[in-house]
Design a protein around this motif. Structure first.
Motif, PDB file in Angstrom:
ATOM      1  N   ARG A  31       0.829  -1.226   0.000  1.00 26.45           N
ATOM      2  CA  ARG A  31       0.000   0.000   0.000  1.00 26.45           C
ATOM      3  C   ARG A  31       0.852   1.260   0.000  1.00 26.45           C
ATOM      4  N   LEU A  32       1.961   1.249   0.742  1.00 23.67           N
ATOM      5  CA  LEU A  32       2.742   2.471   0.942  1.00 23.67           C
ATOM      6  C   LEU A  32       3.889   2.665  -0.043  1.00 23.67           C
ATOM      7  N   ASP A  33       4.240   1.647  -0.797  1.00 29.47           N
ATOM      8  CA  ASP A  33       5.367   1.735  -1.729  1.00 29.47           C
ATOM      9  C   ASP A  33       4.886   1.434  -3.149  1.00 29.47           C
ATOM     10  N   PRO A  34       4.214   2.409  -3.787  1.00 31.72           N
ATOM     11  CA  PRO A  34       3.639   2.148  -5.108  1.00 31.72           C
ATOM     12  C   PRO A  34       4.673   1.747  -6.152  1.00 31.72           C
ATOM     13  N   ALA A  35       5.904   2.220  -6.013  1.00 32.22           N
ATOM     14  CA  ALA A  35       6.934   1.891  -6.998  1.00 32.22           C
ATOM     15  C   ALA A  35       7.265   0.398  -6.991  1.00 32.22           C
ATOM     16  N   ARG A  36       7.119  -0.251  -5.841  1.00 26.57           N
ATOM     17  CA  ARG A  36       7.428  -1.684  -5.744  1.00 26.57           C
ATOM     18  C   ARG A  36       6.208  -2.503  -5.339  1.00 26.57           C
ATOM     19  N   GLN A  37       5.034  -1.935  -5.546  1.00 26.27           N
ATOM     20  CA  GLN A  37       3.789  -2.577  -5.142  1.00 26.27           C
ATOM     21  C   GLN A  37       3.666  -3.980  -5.707  1.00 26.27           C
ATOM     22  N   ALA A  38       3.990  -4.180  -6.970  1.00 28.59           N
ATOM     23  CA  ALA A  38       3.860  -5.511  -7.576  1.00 28.59           C
ATOM     24  C   ALA A  38       4.769  -6.513  -6.871  1.00 28.59           C
ATOM     25  N   HIS A  39       5.950  -6.086  -6.491  1.00 27.08           N
ATOM     26  CA  HIS A  39       6.883  -6.955  -5.775  1.00 27.08           C
ATOM     27  C   HIS A  39       6.312  -7.360  -4.419  1.00 27.08           C
ATOM     28  N   TRP A  40       5.811  -6.381  -3.654  1.00 25.46           N
ATOM     29  CA  TRP A  40       5.278  -6.671  -2.321  1.00 25.46           C
ATOM     30  C   TRP A  40       4.036  -7.557  -2.410  1.00 25.46           C
ATOM     31  N   SER A  41       3.185  -7.295  -3.391  1.00 23.39           N
ATOM     32  CA  SER A  41       1.983  -8.129  -3.563  1.00 23.39           C
ATOM     33  C   SER A  41       2.360  -9.562  -3.914  1.00 23.39           C
ATOM     34  N   ALA A  42       3.354  -9.722  -4.779  1.00 22.57           N
ATOM     35  CA  ALA A  42       3.803 -11.074  -5.143  1.00 22.57           C
ATOM     36  C   ALA A  42       4.402 -11.779  -3.931  1.00 22.57           C
ATOM     37  N   ALA A  43       5.163 -11.044  -3.128  1.00 26.41           N
ATOM     38  CA  ALA A  43       5.755 -11.634  -1.916  1.00 26.41           C
ATOM     39  C   ALA A  43       4.659 -12.045  -0.928  1.00 26.41           C
ATOM     40  N   LEU A  44       3.617 -11.241  -0.821  1.00 27.47           N
ATOM     41  CA  LEU A  44       2.487 -11.570   0.055  1.00 27.47           C
ATOM     42  C   LEU A  44       1.807 -12.848  -0.422  1.00 27.47           C
ATOM     43  N   LEU A  45       1.603 -12.960  -1.709  1.00 27.67           N
ATOM     44  CA  LEU A  45       0.995 -14.163  -2.275  1.00 27.67           C
ATOM     45  C   LEU A  45       1.891 -15.377  -2.026  1.00 27.67           C
TER      46      LEU A  45
END
Length: 153
Positions: A31-45
């Motif tokens: 939510r807070l790091d839009p530049a790396r949002q895809a990375h964080w979402s993938a890590a969460l998954l």
């Protein structure tokens, strides 16, 4: 006679609640790091899939160790124990929102399987309340990421 404690042992609580740190942290970072949002979402998954596989393995262990468990129920526990890992693997093949929704579904199904198991064999009084709390937070973090990605689309 003392009533069984609904409070998990200290180590169990530390490990269980500590296991939520990556869920919460990755959801916040997405939510807070839009530049790396895809990375964080993938890590969460990825983390969600690993944890779902872990909770499924509990049924394998219980099937091996439960004295007096009828053979048919033992076979069901072994068979069910691999389903969460398979759901996690499929979730990783899907787009992030669909994969996250499948993980949430898997966590809810597994909680139901745990409740069913608790009706058939003695589990500590703290087990189901702890599993409910852990499932709720993990599921909420995954759903927050789904909502965030839906809002970004």
């Amino acid at each position: 006679m003392l009533a069984p404690s609904r409070k998990p042992p200290r180590l169990v609580a530390l490990l269980g609640y500590g296991g939520l740190v990556p869920f919460v942290g990755l959801a916040v970072l997405a939510r807070l790091d839009p530049a790396r949002q895809a990375h964080w979402s993938a890590a969460l998954l990825d983390y969600g899939a690993v944890i779902l596989a872990f909770v499924g393995a509990l049924h394998w262990a219980l099937a091996m160790q439960a004295p007096g468990l009828p053979q048919a129920r033992r076979a069901q526990a072994y068979a069910w124990s691999v389903v969460p890992a398979l759901l996690g693997w499929v979730a990783l093949q899907l787009t992030a929102p669909a994969g996250a929704l499948l993980l949430v579904t898997g966590f809810i199904l597994h909680l139901g399987a745990d409740r069913h198991l608790a009706g058939r064999m003695p589990l500590p009084a703290w087990y189901l309340p702890l599993r409910l709390q852990l499932t709720a937070v993990a599921g909420l973090c995954l759903l927050v990421d789904v909502w965030r990605s839906a809002g970004a689309a």
